[in-house]
Scaffold this active site. Structure first.
Site, PDB file in Angstrom:
ATOM      1  N   LYS A   1       0.689  -1.279  -0.037  1.00 14.69           N
ATOM      2  CA  LYS A   1       0.044  -0.103   0.092  1.00 14.69           C
ATOM      3  C   LYS A   1       0.851   1.267   0.035  1.00 14.69           C
ATOM      4  O   LYS A   1       0.440   2.197  -0.555  1.00 14.69           O
ATOM      5  CB  LYS A   1      -0.855   0.169   1.165  1.00 14.69           C
ATOM      6  CG  LYS A   1      -1.761  -1.182   1.294  1.00 14.69           C
ATOM      7  CD  LYS A   1      -2.880  -1.459   0.312  1.00 14.69           C
ATOM      8  CE  LYS A   1      -3.942  -2.177   0.223  1.00 14.69           C
ATOM      9  NZ  LYS A   1      -3.824  -3.604   0.861  1.00 14.69           N
TER      10      LYS A   1
HETATM   11  C1  LIG Z   1      -4.419  -4.808   0.389  1.00 19.62           C
HETATM   12  C2  LIG Z   1      -3.797  -6.190   0.521  1.00 19.62           C
HETATM   13  C3  LIG Z   1      -4.111  -7.012  -0.424  1.00 19.62           C
HETATM   14  C4  LIG Z   1      -5.390  -7.179  -1.134  1.00 19.62           C
HETATM   15  O1  LIG Z   1      -5.182  -6.286  -2.278  1.00 19.62           O
HETATM   16  P1  LIG Z   1      -6.219  -5.667  -3.023  1.00 19.62           P
HETATM   17  O2  LIG Z   1      -5.895  -4.371  -4.001  1.00 19.62           O
HETATM   18  O3  LIG Z   1      -7.342  -5.091  -1.848  1.00 19.62           O
HETATM   19  O4  LIG Z   1      -6.750  -6.620  -4.116  1.00 19.62           O
HETATM   20  C5  LIG Z   1      -3.261  -8.319  -0.206  1.00 19.62           C
HETATM   21  N1  LIG Z   1      -2.294  -8.413   0.730  1.00 19.62           N
HETATM   22  C6  LIG Z   1      -2.004  -7.494   1.280  1.00 19.62           C
HETATM   23  C7  LIG Z   1      -0.853  -7.742   2.054  1.00 19.62           C
HETATM   24  C8  LIG Z   1      -2.718  -6.179   1.247  1.00 19.62           C
HETATM   25  O5  LIG Z   1      -2.115  -5.218   2.169  1.00 19.62           O
END
Ligand SMILES: *Cc1c(COP(=O)(O)O)cnc(C)c1O
Length: 459
Positions: free
Chosen positions: A109
């Site tokens: 993120k």
């Molecule tokens: C947010 C997240 C996901 C999922 O990603 P999306 O974009 O919501 O499909 C998977 N793994 C981790 C560690 C995340 O932080």
């Protein structure tokens, strides 16, 4: 470049408007009017920051000059712990892991939210404008957003997380940030409840009349496009011979944001063969893609909490594309879905989706087994989200170059790691200090008015 909405394809919004608005007035998600094409020859000798400029510029350049965009990009990625930002690690013939946990909060993120934070600040500079950031998190978005916006006085940040349903490290990364502009709301419910409330507040006239509400969830277009960068970056890291037949990506998925960023890379000309969508036991995406029945189940708590999602917001963007951008048809479908909790997709839509995506579900037991297997066989310690993808990578025996995304650092999920390999992960120095700090959060019921009033009192 202007922007339309999945629920109104006649819209012509500027980039600046969609940056500060979460959803369009009709409740739809924003998309660019056209897909700019990238010349792959220009990608090959560039570094991460240069590729970011090339990918993001066509979407923003009417509002922000390349010179200013470059400054923001350079400022963003200089804080990452690896010089090449997102390293591609080869673990076997044709099999690679793209590591996306080298940002400040140790999950992918950061790649989008650090950029979004700096971009928003640059737009607010000299404008004397205050905004309110509102977001729901299943764990990692919250800490990444809080880190990106802490101490920025022109921004109040409200992050809803499901009470007692995120990992301890995930919680502490959010609640130990002391800055006055950060507000952690722990909601007695699950992530879908939090996301639903956020979506309702975004179309609430009373709140809208008091502040500019800005979305930082992956419904925000800037998040999607800044994630597209690392798909091109993995292509740039491979030599000519290896990548001549294209690549496939394996993406652990929840809100369908990360994988849709890969789909955008494909629209822009990256030679992607397959997009492998992996879910945990919250398998709505798998069922939808494989059977056409999009049906909400109860959210289950798993070892991969950031994927404990049933309503995948960004899937709407893909459906809109599969309907050839016909927003009337999409609105009908989404209305039926939100009223009834299920919807059967037309066969033409499934056929279109299946041309690009393959979907899988990985159970909690398989997650633990995969962490153990990769630790022993490849000396690679993966977090439980990454492990869902690695299960598919390990089983893969096609001739594609397969790249699986490593979404978070294992130290964020100590419990699962200990269950899998019998010992704790090693803590990076930057994470260790959160255990001694004081926590700050407010626990609230899963109640729209209670949450709305709490926010109104603070802005
Ligand atoms: C947010 C997240 C996901 C999922 O990603 P999306 O974009 O919501 O499909 C998977 N793994 C981790 C560690 C995340 O932080």
């Amino acid at each position: 470049m202007y922007y339309l909405s999945t629920r109104n394809n006649k819209l012509e919004e500027s980039f600046e408007n969609i940056l500060f608005q979460g959803l369009s007035k009709e409740g739809g998600l924003f998309l660019p009017a056209v897909w700019p094409k990238i010349n792959l020859n220009e990608i090959n000798n560039k570094n991460y920051e240069e590729i970011a400029l090339q990918i993001i510029s066509p979407y923003i350049k009417q509002t922000l000059s390349d010179e200013n965009l470059k400054k923001i990009i350079d400022q963003t990625y200089k804080n990452f712990r690896k010089k090449n930002i997102a390293p591609l690690v080869k673990i076997d013939n044709n099999k690679y892991i793209l590591e996306l946990f080298h940002g400040p909060t140790f999950a992918f993120k950061d790649y989008a939210l650090q950029f979004l934070g700096n971009l928003i600040s640059s737009f607010l500079e000299n404008k004397n404008k205050k905004i309110t950031i509102l977001g729901a998190t299943s764990g990692d978005t919250g800490s990444a957003a809080i880190n990106a916006f802490k101490g920025k006085n022109e921004v109040e940040v409200f992050i809803l997380h499901p009470f007692e349903k995120v990992s301890k490290v995930q919680r502490l990364q959010m609640t130990t940030v002391e800055d006055n502009n950060i507000h952690n709301l722990a909601i007695r419910g699950n992530f879908d409840d939090c996301q639903k409330i956020v979506k309702k507040l975004f179309v609430d006239e009373e709140i809208q009349s008091k502040t500019t509400l800005t979305a930082i969830n992956s419904i925000n277009w800037v998040r999607i496009i800044s994630q597209t960068v690392y798909y091109f970056w993995s292509f740039a890291q491979l030599d000519e011979k290896t990548k001549k037949d294209g690549l496939s990506f394996i993406v652990p998925s929840g809100n369908f944001g990360n994988i849709f960023s890969a789909r955008v890379a494909k629209y822009m000309g990256l030679p992607i063969n397959n997009l492998h969508v992996v879910t945990n036991e919250n398998d709505i995406l798998n069922k939808t893609i494989n059977s056409g029945l999009m049906k909400i189940d109860k959210v289950k708590q798993t070892y991969s909490p950031s994927m404990d999602i049933q309503v995948s917001s960004n899937f709407e963007r893909q459906l809109f594309e599969s309907f050839n951008r016909d927003s009337n048809q999409l609105v009908k479908l989404m209305n039926f879905f939100s009223e009834n909790g299920y919807q059967t997709l037309p066969s033409s839509i499934i056929a279109d989706i299946k041309k690009h995506y393959k979907a899988y579900t990985v159970s909690d037991l398989e997650i633990l087994n995969t962490i153990k297997l990769f630790n022993e066989k490849y000396k690679y310690l993966a977090d439980p989200h990454t492990a869902t993808g690695l299960k598919i990578l390990e089983d893969m025996n096609d001739s594609n170059i397969n790249i699986s995304l490593a979404c978070a650092h294992p130290a964020k999920f100590g419990n699962a790691i200990k269950k899998a390999i019998g010992k704790d992960p090693i803590f990076p120095k930057d994470l260790e200090n959160i255990f001694d700090k004081k926590e700050k959060m407010t626990i609230l019921n899963n109640d729209l008015n209670e949450i709305k009033n709490h926010i109104l009192n603070k802005i």
